[in-house]
Design a protein around this motif. Structure first.
Motif, PDB file in Angstrom:
ATOM      1  N   UNK A  82       0.824  -1.205   0.000  1.00  0.00           N
ATOM      2  CA  UNK A  82       0.000   0.000   0.000  1.00  0.00           C
ATOM      3  C   UNK A  82       0.858   1.255   0.000  1.00  0.00           C
ATOM      4  N   UNK A  84       3.768   1.512  -1.304  1.00  0.00           N
ATOM      5  CA  UNK A  84       4.340   1.679  -2.645  1.00  0.00           C
ATOM      6  C   UNK A  84       3.323   2.286  -3.603  1.00  0.00           C
ATOM      7  N   UNK A  85       2.037   2.008  -3.344  1.00  0.00           N
ATOM      8  CA  UNK A  85       1.011   2.569  -4.226  1.00  0.00           C
ATOM      9  C   UNK A  85       0.771   4.039  -3.945  1.00  0.00           C
ATOM     10  N   UNK A 101       0.351  -3.254 -21.462  1.00  0.00           N
ATOM     11  CA  UNK A 101      -0.490  -2.097 -21.141  1.00  0.00           C
ATOM     12  C   UNK A 101      -0.009  -0.873 -21.911  1.00  0.00           C
ATOM     13  N   UNK A 105      -2.134   3.442 -19.318  1.00  0.00           N
ATOM     14  CA  UNK A 105      -2.501   2.381 -18.387  1.00  0.00           C
ATOM     15  C   UNK A 105      -1.352   2.049 -17.446  1.00  0.00           C
ATOM     16  N   UNK A 109      -1.511   2.529 -13.357  1.00  0.00           N
ATOM     17  CA  UNK A 109      -1.429   1.261 -12.620  1.00  0.00           C
ATOM     18  C   UNK A 109      -1.467   1.419 -11.100  1.00  0.00           C
ATOM     19  N   UNK A 110      -0.584   2.258 -10.492  1.00  0.00           N
ATOM     20  CA  UNK A 110      -0.595   2.342  -9.024  1.00  0.00           C
ATOM     21  C   UNK A 110      -1.929   2.848  -8.488  1.00  0.00           C
ATOM     22  N   UNK A 112      -4.905   2.530 -10.001  1.00  0.00           N
ATOM     23  CA  UNK A 112      -5.906   1.483 -10.183  1.00  0.00           C
ATOM     24  C   UNK A 112      -5.733   0.381  -9.147  1.00  0.00           C
ATOM     25  N   UNK A 113      -4.464   0.026  -8.901  1.00  0.00           N
ATOM     26  CA  UNK A 113      -4.199  -1.004  -7.899  1.00  0.00           C
ATOM     27  C   UNK A 113      -4.675  -0.541  -6.538  1.00  0.00           C
ATOM     28  N   UNK A 114      -4.718   0.799  -6.363  1.00  0.00           N
ATOM     29  CA  UNK A 114      -5.131   1.343  -5.082  1.00  0.00           C
ATOM     30  C   UNK A 114      -6.650   1.390  -4.976  1.00  0.00           C
ATOM     31  N   UNK A 115      -7.334   1.009  -6.058  1.00  0.00           N
ATOM     32  CA  UNK A 115      -8.787   0.938  -5.987  1.00  0.00           C
ATOM     33  C   UNK A 115      -9.480   2.188  -6.495  1.00  0.00           C
ATOM     34  N   UNK A 122      -7.204   7.163 -14.942  1.00  0.00           N
ATOM     35  CA  UNK A 122      -6.703   7.534 -16.258  1.00  0.00           C
ATOM     36  C   UNK A 122      -6.548   9.043 -16.388  1.00  0.00           C
ATOM     37  N   UNK A 157       4.686   7.402 -13.925  1.00  0.00           N
ATOM     38  CA  UNK A 157       4.109   6.373 -13.071  1.00  0.00           C
ATOM     39  C   UNK A 157       4.607   6.526 -11.631  1.00  0.00           C
TER      40      UNK A 157
ATOM     41  N   UNK B 488      -4.524  -8.751 -22.831  1.00  0.00           N
ATOM     42  CA  UNK B 488      -3.518  -8.138 -23.699  1.00  0.00           C
ATOM     43  C   UNK B 488      -2.282  -9.024 -23.808  1.00  0.00           C
ATOM     44  N   UNK B 784       5.348  -1.278  -8.126  1.00  0.00           N
ATOM     45  CA  UNK B 784       4.477  -0.108  -8.074  1.00  0.00           C
ATOM     46  C   UNK B 784       3.349  -0.312  -7.069  1.00  0.00           C
ATOM     47  N   UNK B 785       3.448  -1.369  -6.266  1.00  0.00           N
ATOM     48  CA  UNK B 785       2.531  -1.471  -5.143  1.00  0.00           C
ATOM     49  C   UNK B 785       1.351  -2.389  -5.325  1.00  0.00           C
ATOM     50  N   UNK B 787      -1.015  -5.426  -4.693  1.00  0.00           N
ATOM     51  CA  UNK B 787      -1.223  -6.298  -3.547  1.00  0.00           C
ATOM     52  C   UNK B 787      -0.797  -7.710  -3.950  1.00  0.00           C
TER      53      UNK B 787
END
Lengths: 241, 882
Positions: A82, A84-85, A101, A105, A109-110, A112-115, A122, A157, B488, B784-785, B787
């Motif tokens: 978390x 790192x995000x 990607x 994208x 990424x970070x 999106x990964x974070x929700x 974007x 990024x 992809x 990049x984090x 999970x």
């Protein structure tokens, strides 16, 4: 002013007993907001280990690693992910973009990964690409970009989502000198805007972009100033062994 | 030549080292190649062991004799194959033909010989419940010539004509101290023995001439001792009218040209249509194995790209680069084939006792069919080689500079191959249509073009799979990250993805095609099922003229008093006198009903009570109409389609045996009610009130025992044994409605299971390889984090992409032969002479939507979940992310 990154007596030993390799031996230093610190040293001095530990990708054998006040050592793996995000951004020598990607994208990424919702992510990613000056390449895939363009995407990024610590591992290593300078200028600008930056490099001229230089040799900090002539420090044998 | 060999040697060495280094991937390929080889080897070995070929089971049949000679009373013009009992024999029946005697047989064979009579056949004996069936062997078991036919387990062989020895299976049926044969003969049981040919079977062993048998192997038979009986002598005995099973001839059978011309085709084996379909099945299995193993070679090729690029940089030709990958096919294919054959033989050996348990015929000695197994092993090798061909070609054409520069990914997709794929699918549709047309036409035989269309469709599908994968990647922009990444990445690495997708698609195509054909076949059976009694009712029937109906009724009342057994009366149609009943409504066609005949020994029921129609299994509306008509004293006539009620002419004619003409017993014209029935079938033609039957002067008698309350399975068993004791012609029938064949259910389960296993295998392979291939990307994600569970998401995403694209493609492709095959399978156009009656179809299609939905949507989701759950959640933490 509080430190964004603080390392306190960090040791990292790979293996055990006879075969043990001491990558870091009691390293301490801090990086503050608005500051760019260059970490220099010859091959095998522990530069990259220092960076992976600072980013929570690796754990120190002992010592503390604080990022924005939280000790990474005491956090769970998920909590470190978390961090790192949300707080830490990486820039690698090999760019490390995901080829499947698009540029936007990869940057999103970070987030999106974070929700974060993908539309918002974007939009933020586009803003970050705007900052590094390649928003027109947003929908390209990494394989269709030059090395410099890929590294700009990687920087976008690393900074997207207002992250305050940027860890750059030889970010110019795979680029020609002119492109490399531009990349360093981008990182410098980001630090001037309030981020804290760590730049691992072995080229003395890149250290000129830094506010301070930390010299590592055999896992030990041998100088932490900006004053000493860089070339002399690189050539000098370790002060303590 | 030596240069080429050297080049192969280098390639093989590289392949061997690579196989050992990436042992997980090699193991995967080994399993994929070895498993089908193992399965076929085990099946072939077990079959060969089960088969009693040539001289293998000869002691069980001949004892220690040189030959068995048997004759039929009126047989003439005898011709036979090497083994007349199993291979075929022919003869003509002539009243004046006289078979050779024992003396003549021995004289013809010549030399020092003697003969022991042997009679084999079937008999019935009294059990605690009624009558049971047993096989019988009557010969002199103390004669050394008969040793090996049966083994005595207790007591002694019969010493006099009132003694018998029986098998344990017969004893289990509780015959008592003495064996009571049908007809009342009582024989003392003096021991137990088992046949060497069949296990768990009731057997009676006695001295020659004791048992009144009805036999299969001749009216008279002898075991003949002495020197070998050669084919020449067999022909001589054939000329005399005898058949010969000779030890010497079985060991050294005559060539086809030595056989009588009549016999030369009796051993023709499978016909060309079956052979074609067998070849197509082998081709499909080959395609499946190649597709499953393909991704592993694709990944192997990529992991070796640097090696190959270096070979190219050092002056190697594309052909040499190709050979390195092909060599890994050779190495892994050979290892897999050998492993599969060895393990298959071991598995057959281990399974032999288990399989024997399900078969009453005793197996022969353990027998390995080496020559066919060579073919099976070659299949394994070829499949590995074929799986390596495409990756090898792609690897040999790679861009050296790009590879050494560290760029990944496949070259652009060919624009030509999807077009070829479309053409192939078109050809498949045309072939399927041809099969449908042939099936509907005269002569039939649409199966071969349809089977061919299945293979062509799958080949076309393989060429279209890349298009589908790329299309999905285009659409993936809006998907959540793990799915987008998976889609992809799948499209970027087509050499790895496409075979896996195609393997899943081929599996699903097979499952869908077979599923459609099986459910359609079942739909036909269900729709065309005609109950022979009312649902749940039971009956006892006997078509003999003098059936003992009171005894049957008593037996039924004893077994199921609560079910209210009762006698049904009608115009009897059993026996030797033929009674013909006709009903014709004035102004209507002559033929009213296409088919009738049920579980009653009549075609016309004479109802003493309107409720008697309840026995006929009519639907509620028809039964109600029939009851009302009978209550009004009107006859009920069943018809294919609706016919207006009104005056009808009823005629009863009779033809006694030896009479040339039918004599009319009676004819009346009365108002009658026509009751239309489903399926153009009724259990009887008509139901007459007693008054009408009397006016027709028709003979009326008991024609069946009806058990309105039905019978349980145990009651049915008990009643069957009881009525069997009264007459062997009596039959007990219980109407339980349409019963889906349990085999169909099992086949469906096996199909679904096989589909699941193959889909799991295909997606597992692809996902596992994709994850190991995507290691750098996963490391980046971690940096990049991401999970830890993101890796699970990616693994599930890969499985979903491969499974979903594959199963959708497969369902579409499988529908082509699946829909087509229902035409030859359920064709009934030749079934009706005139127009098709109401409620019937000439063709049935029933698509198993639930099963297809399960395979197309359920299985991919399930595999994705399994993948996600099974994937390691730890992301690779690479110290140096370069």
């Amino acid at each position: 002013m509080s430190a964004v990154l603080r390392l306190v007596d960090v040791h990292r030993t790979h293996g055990e007993g006879e075969a043990a390799v001491h990558a870091l031996r009691g390293v301490s230093f801090a990086v503050h907001s608005g500051e760019l610190v260059a970490v220099m040293g010859p091959s095998g001095s522990g530069k990259s280990t220092l960076l992976t530990i600072a980013g929570g990708l690796d754990q120190p054998t002992s010592g503390r690693v604080e990022v924005e006040g939280s000790d990474l050592v005491t956090l769970s793996q998920a909590q470190r992910a978390r961090m790192r995000r949300t707080s830490i951004g990486y820039v690698f020598q090999g760019f490390n973009l995901i080829p499947a990607l698009t540029a936007v994208e990869n940057v999103a990424l970070p987030r999106e990964l974070d929700g974060v919702r993908s539309r918002t992510a974007r939009a933020e990613a586009r803003a970050a690409l705007e900052e590094v000056g390649i928003v027109d390449l947003a929908d390209r895939f990494p394989d269709d970009m030059s090395g410099g363009q890929q590294q700009r995407v990687a920087i976008a990024r690393a900074v997207v989502g207002e992250r305050r610590l940027i860890l750059a591992d030889e970010p110019t290593g795979a680029l020609d000198s002119e492109t490399g300078e531009e990349i360093l200028r981008l990182i410098r600008a980001r630090c001037d805007a309030g981020a804290a930056g760590v730049l691992v490099t072995h080229e003395a001229r890149h250290a000129a972009w830094a506010d301070r230089v930390v010299f590592l040799r055999d896992g030990v900090v041998i100088d932490e100033s900006g004053s000493a002539p860089v070339d002399r420090l690189l050539d000098e044998p370790a002060a303590s062994r | 030549m030596s240069g080429r060999l050297t080049s192969w040697r280098l390639a093989l060495r590289l392949a061997r080292r690579d196989a050992r280094r990436s042992w997980v991937r090699s193991g995967l390929v080994l399993v994929l190649i070895a498993l089908p080889v193992l399965a076929v080897t085990a099946a072939a070995t077990l079959y060969e062991t089960h088969q009693m070929t040539g001289s293998e089971g000869v002691d069980r049949r001949l004892g220690t004799a040189a030959a068995k000679v048997y004759t039929y009373r009126h047989a003439a013009d005898v011709a036979q194959t090497a083994d007349p009992e199993t291979g075929g024999a022919s003869w003509a029946t002539r009243r004046r033909a006289t078979p050779p005697t024992e003396r003549q047989v021995l004289d013809t064979l010549g030399g020092e010989r003697r003969a022991v009579p042997i009679a084999t056949g079937y008999l019935r004996y009294r059990t605690a419940e009624g009558m049971g069936d047993a096989q019988s062997v009557a010969t002199d078991f103390d004669d050394p010539l008969t040793a090996g036919i049966a083994t005595l387990s207790s007591g002694h062989w019969p010493e006099s004509d009132d003694e018998v020895v029986v098998s344990q299976a017969l004893l289990d049926r509780d015959p008592g101290e003495q064996l009571t044969l049908r007809g009342g003969t009582k024989l003392d049981i003096v021991g137990t023995a088992e046949s060497t040919s069949y296990r768990d079977t009731a057997f009676v062993f006695a001295r020659p001439g004791v048992l009144p048998t009805t036999g299969s192997s001749g009216d008279q038979a002898w075991l003949v001792a002495g020197g070998p009986v050669v084919w020449q002598q067999v022909r001589q005995l054939n000329d005399l009218g005898a058949f010969v099973v000779s030890r010497a001839v079985l060991a050294d059978p005559p060539s086809a040209s030595q056989l009588d011309p009549d016999m030369q085709y009796s051993d023709a084996g499978i016909d060309s249509a079956e052979l074609t379909i067998l070849v197509l099945i082998v081709v499909m299995v080959l395609i499946e194995v190649v597709l499953l193993a393909g991704p592993a070679f694709a990944v192997g090729a990529r992991q070796q790209t640097r090696t190959l690029a270096l070979i190219a940089a050092a002056g190697g030709t594309p052909r040499q680069a190709r050979r390195v990958i092909l060599a890994s096919g050779v190495v892994l294919g050979a290892a897999g084939a050998v492993l599969g054959v060895v393990l298959g033989i071991a598995a057959a050996r281990a399974l032999q006792p288990l399989v024997q348990h399900f078969d009453v015929q005793r197996f022969g000695p353990f027998d390995v069919p080496w020559l066919p197994l060579g073919g099976v092993a070659a299949f394994g090798l070829v499949s590995a080689l074929l799986a390596a061909v495409v990756p090898a070609f792609i690897a040999s054409r790679q861009n050296v500079v790009a590879v050494l520069g560290g760029r990944r990914g496949d070259t652009r997709a060919s624009r030509r191959s999807p077009l070829i794929g479309l053409v192939l699918v078109g050809v498949a549709v045309a072939l399927a249509a041809l099969g449908v047309r042939r099936a509907s036409g005269m002569g039939g035989g649409g199966e071969v073009p349809i089977a061919l269309s299945a293979v062509v469709a799958v080949l076309g599908m393989i060429l279209l799979a890349p298009v589908a994968v790329v299309a999905l990647a285009r659409l993936a922009g809006r998907l959540p990250l793990p799915l987008r990444f998976a889609a992809r990445d799948a499209a970027r690495h087509r050499t790895r993805t496409v075979p896996a997708v195609a393997a899943v698609a081929a599996t699903v195509a097979g499952v869908v095609a077979l599923g459609i054909s099986i459910t359609s076949d079942e739909a036909e059976n269900r729709e065309t099922y005609t109950p022979r009694l009312a649902m749940g009712q039971a009956s006892v029937t006997d078509y003999a003229q003098k059936a003992d109906w009171p005894a049957y009724l008593a037996a039924a009342r004893e077994v199921a008093p609560e079910s209210g057994p009762t006698l049904i009366r009608g115009i009897p149609s059993g026996g030797r006198t033929y009674v013909d009943f006709r009903a014709r409504f004035v102004g209507q066609p002559r033929s009213m009903l296409s088919s009738w005949g049920g579980e009653l020994a009549t075609s016309v029921v004479v109802a003493r009570d309107p409720a008697d129609v309840d026995a006929l299994g009519l639907d509620a509306e028809a039964a109600g109409r029939a009851r009302r008509a009978l209550a009004a004293g009107q006859p009920v006539v069943f018809a294919d389609r609706a016919v207006p009620d009104g005056p009808a002419r009823l005629t009863v004619k009779q033809q006694a045996p030896r009479e040339r003409r039918m004599t009319t017993l009676g004819q009346v014209q009365v108002d009658a009610v026509a009751v239309p029935v489903a399926q153009a079938y009724a259990p009887v033609q008509a139901v007459l009130p007693t008054s009408v039957a009397r006016r027709l002067h028709a003979p009326v008698a008991d024609v069946g025992v009806l058990v309105p309350g039905g019978l349980s399975s145990a009651q049915q068993q008990d009643l069957s044994e009881k009525v069997a004791a009264i007459s062997s012609r009596a039959e007990v029938y219980v109407e339980r409605g349409y019963q889906a064949d349990s085999a169909v259910v099992i086949i469906k389960l096996i199909l679904a299971g096989l589909g699941a296993v193959l889909m799991l295998g295909g997606t597992l392979t692809a996902t596992f390889l994709a994850l190991s291939d995507a290691k750098p990307d996963l490391a980046t994600l971690a940096a990049v984090g991401a999970r830890p569970r993101t890796r699970r998401g990616v693994a599930g995403g890969y499985a979903l992409v491969v499974g979903l694209v594959g199963s959708v493609l497969g369902a579409l492709i499988g529908a082509i032969p699946g829909l087509a095959i229902t035409y030859p399978l359920t064709d009934r156009s030749g079934y009706f002479s005139g127009p098709v009656p109401d409620g019937l179809a000439t063709h049935y299609i029933d698509i198993p939507w639930l099963m297809i939905a399960g395979v197309v949507l359920g299985l991919p989701l399930l595999t994705a979940l399994v993948m996600a759950a099974a994937a390691r959640s730890r992301l690779p933490m690479v110290a140096r992310l370069q």
